[in-house]
Design a protein around this motif. Sequence first.
Motif, PDB file in Angstrom:
ATOM      1  N   LYS A  89      -0.010   3.816  -2.777  1.00  0.00           N
ATOM      2  CA  LYS A  89      -1.371   4.337  -2.611  1.00  0.00           C
ATOM      3  C   LYS A  89      -1.380   5.454  -1.563  1.00  0.00           C
ATOM      4  O   LYS A  89      -1.975   6.502  -1.766  1.00  0.00           O
ATOM      5  CB  LYS A  89      -2.312   3.204  -2.190  1.00  0.00           C
ATOM      6  N   GLY A 132       0.784  -1.232   0.000  1.00  0.00           N
ATOM      7  CA  GLY A 132       0.000   0.000   0.000  1.00  0.00           C
ATOM      8  C   GLY A 132       0.815   1.281   0.000  1.00  0.00           C
ATOM      9  O   GLY A 132       0.244   2.374  -0.047  1.00  0.00           O
ATOM     10  N   ILE A 146     -10.145   2.984   1.233  1.00  0.00           N
ATOM     11  CA  ILE A 146      -9.110   2.308   2.022  1.00  0.00           C
ATOM     12  C   ILE A 146      -9.656   1.919   3.389  1.00  0.00           C
ATOM     13  O   ILE A 146      -9.542   0.767   3.816  1.00  0.00           O
ATOM     14  CB  ILE A 146      -7.844   3.183   2.159  1.00  0.00           C
ATOM     15  N   SER A 163       0.255   8.798  -2.589  1.00  0.00           N
ATOM     16  CA  SER A 163      -0.510   9.621  -3.529  1.00  0.00           C
ATOM     17  C   SER A 163      -1.794  10.206  -2.928  1.00  0.00           C
ATOM     18  O   SER A 163      -2.528  10.905  -3.619  1.00  0.00           O
ATOM     19  CB  SER A 163      -0.863   8.798  -4.774  1.00  0.00           C
TER      20      SER A 163
END
Length: 95
Positions: A27, A24, A68, A30
């Motif tokens: 992810k 992750g 998430i 960003s």
Amino acid sequence: MKMLIMRFSTKKSAEELSQLSEAGFEKFRSLPGLIQKYYVRYEETGEVGGVYLWETGEALQAYLDGPIVKSLPERFELREGPKIEIVDIQYALRS
């Protein structure tokens, strides 16, 4: 600035947690408004989680309302919902 402290109990092994965390990284890099994330483990309870530093409350709330966090129970096989604490940052030693 806002700080989010999230912790939870999981059925995943330490190795599985490490793999999920590493998968992750991009992810999280960003995410709009995320300044820093620390991956933490509470030795006394065995819980794991994260400490997140956000530019704004809006960015933090967008994360909490997003995919998430919604995927945590299934992805991490949570024993119960995550414990969430939100803290206002008043001052910083370093900027």
